[in-house]
Write an enzyme that holds these catalytic residues in place. Structure first.
Site, PDB file in Angstrom:
ATOM      1  N   LYS A 255     -35.716  39.803   1.165  1.00 13.40           N
ATOM      2  CA  LYS A 255     -37.352  39.859   1.067  1.00 13.40           C
ATOM      3  C   LYS A 255     -37.400  38.882   0.424  1.00 13.40           C
ATOM      4  CE  LYS A 255     -41.542  42.323   1.658  1.00 13.40           C
ATOM      5  NZ  LYS A 255     -41.608  43.301   1.655  1.00 13.40           N
TER       6      LYS A 255
ATOM      7  N   GLU B 195     -39.060  43.559  -5.466  1.00 12.94           N
ATOM      8  CA  GLU B 195     -39.292  43.481  -3.847  1.00 12.94           C
ATOM      9  C   GLU B 195     -37.817  43.984  -2.674  1.00 12.94           C
ATOM     10  OE1 GLU B 195     -42.282  42.589  -2.943  1.00 12.94           O
ATOM     11  OE2 GLU B 195     -43.155  41.688  -3.901  1.00 12.94           O
TER      12      GLU B 195
ATOM     13  N   GLU C  58     -34.090  45.769   1.345  1.00 14.74           N
ATOM     14  CA  GLU C  58     -34.265  44.834   2.243  1.00 14.74           C
ATOM     15  C   GLU C  58     -33.879  43.186   1.547  1.00 14.74           C
ATOM     16  OE1 GLU C  58     -38.069  44.841   4.510  1.00 14.74           O
ATOM     17  OE2 GLU C  58     -38.774  45.545   3.131  1.00 14.74           O
TER      18      GLU C  58
ATOM     19  N   GLU D  29     -48.855  51.533   2.475  1.00 16.76           N
ATOM     20  CA  GLU D  29     -47.240  51.409   1.843  1.00 16.76           C
ATOM     21  C   GLU D  29     -48.268  51.611   0.207  1.00 16.76           C
ATOM     22  OE1 GLU D  29     -46.486  47.372   1.752  1.00 16.76           O
ATOM     23  OE2 GLU D  29     -46.965  46.608   4.127  1.00 16.76           O
TER      24      GLU D  29
END
Ligand SMILES: *[C@@H]1O[C@H](CO)[C@@H](O)[C@H](O)[C@H]1NC(C)=O
Length: 343
Positions: free
Chosen positions: A318, A324, A315, A264
């Protein structure tokens, strides 16, 4: 949302399956599904293919997602959820074989699986499962070996940068005392089986947590960033310095040739200081150029570092810091959220 016709998809799938697989220098992308606003799995496969991305990391074994990728020509890294490690570690080779069949091989052919990532950042966020990581890996390895798949499918376990204590300068790096009881047998396993150490690295986190002292230019590969001199090596960016911290930490444990795979890395487009599309573009394009060139790190220029970018889509579910949620490289309609090229 743009949708391709099922016929076209079938046609493209056949073409892709007929073309052969891809070298390690190609860049991969993570597909996190922590969102209540996801396109259907086949649309995800379209996005990946339309952008000539050849490798995808999936964090779990969601069956419809795996089935959509089946015979797509895209190589997969598939995650074993942390919550499954106890079962696989304690249940022996039979439990491991059963888990592999039920969760993976019932949905995608083994020859499409490049890696199985056993747990994710367990030592950072899920230490309850720490002692199960390596026993689970050994059972999975034996199960793969029994099916003659151990050479084709490599097992590793993505680690957060927090397993390395001080990393600045890189030569001062070492695995933390807390991580060593897992890291030592993990490194021995990786060496024995010819698998990479998988690491998640986010220069953005370092910048966001201390923007006064961490130069943005160093995190964004800028040519005028103040370089860091360390033991005869000049570091011009934090990405490479962070990776060499892992290289040094492994050296201190006696391992000099285990490759690194970045499982990642990314830069958010919103939700925090310096989180914007233009900066995400600069960061991602620099990382991609290095991966495509097969570049190693300053300490090990000849050992290429494979890279999976985070993340395919935003997302919205998250947890943690607001930023994030905003690592997505693509919009829901398949367009890119900023200017970026993968090939
Ligand atoms: C694996 O973990 C999932 C949750 O991620 C859980 O639903 C499932 O029961 C677990 N399976 C085993 C065999 O532990």
């Amino acid at each position: 949302m743009a949708r391709s016709s099922p016929l076209l998809i079938t046609f493209l799938t056949v073409i892709a399956a007929a073309t052969s697989v891809t070298g390690d220098n190609k860049v991969g992308i993570c597909f996190g599904r922590n969102s209540d606003d996801l396109p259907p799995p086949f649309a995800i496969v379209d996005i990946v293919k339309n952008n000539h991305i050849s490798k995808v990391r999936l964090f779990n074994t969601d069956a419809p997602t795996l089935q959509a990728f089946k015979d797509s020509g895209i190589e997969l890294m598939i995650g074993v959820p942390n919550e499954n490690l106890t079962y696989i570690a304690n249940g022996g080779v039979d439990a491991a074989a059963n888990w592999l069949k039920t969760n993976i091989f019932n949905h995608v052919p083994a020859n499409q699986v490049k890696y199985i990532a056993v747990g994710n950042e367990v030592l950072l966020r899920d230490t309850f499962y720490a002692e199960s990581i390596v026993p689970a890996m050994k059972n999975l390895h034996q199960a793969l070996k029994n099916q003659n798949l151990d050479k084709k499918i490599k097992l590793s376990s993505p680690q957060a940068s927090s397993v390395v204590g001080s990393s600045s300068p890189p030569s001062s790096a070492a695995f933390t005392e807390a991580a060593l009881p897992v890291i030592r047998p993990l490194l021995a396993f990786l060496k024995e089986t010819g698998a990479p150490l998988m690491v998640n690295t986010y220069p953005y986190f370092a910048y966001a947590s201390d923007p006064k002292n961490v130069p943005l230019s160093f995190t964004l590969f800028s040519s005028d960033a103040p370089p860091v001199q360390d033991s005869g090596i000049t570091y011009t960016n934090m990405f490479e310095a962070s990776l060499d911290a892992f290289v040094v930490a492994m050296e201190k444990e006696g391992y000099t040739d285990i490759p690194l795979t970045v499982t990642e890395t990314g830069w958010p487009t919103a939700g925090g200081i310096g989180a914007e599309p233009t900066k995400a573009a600069v960061y991602n394009n620099n990382v991609i150029m290095r991966a495509l060139a097969g570049k190693g790190t300053p300490k090990r220029p000849k050992i290429p570092v494979e890279v999976y970018l985070f993340d395919l889509l935003d997302e919205n579910l998250k947890e943690g810091s607001e930023f994030e949620k905003y690592f997505g490289i693509f919009n829901l309609d398949g367009s890119t959220a900023f200017s970026v090229r993968f090939a």
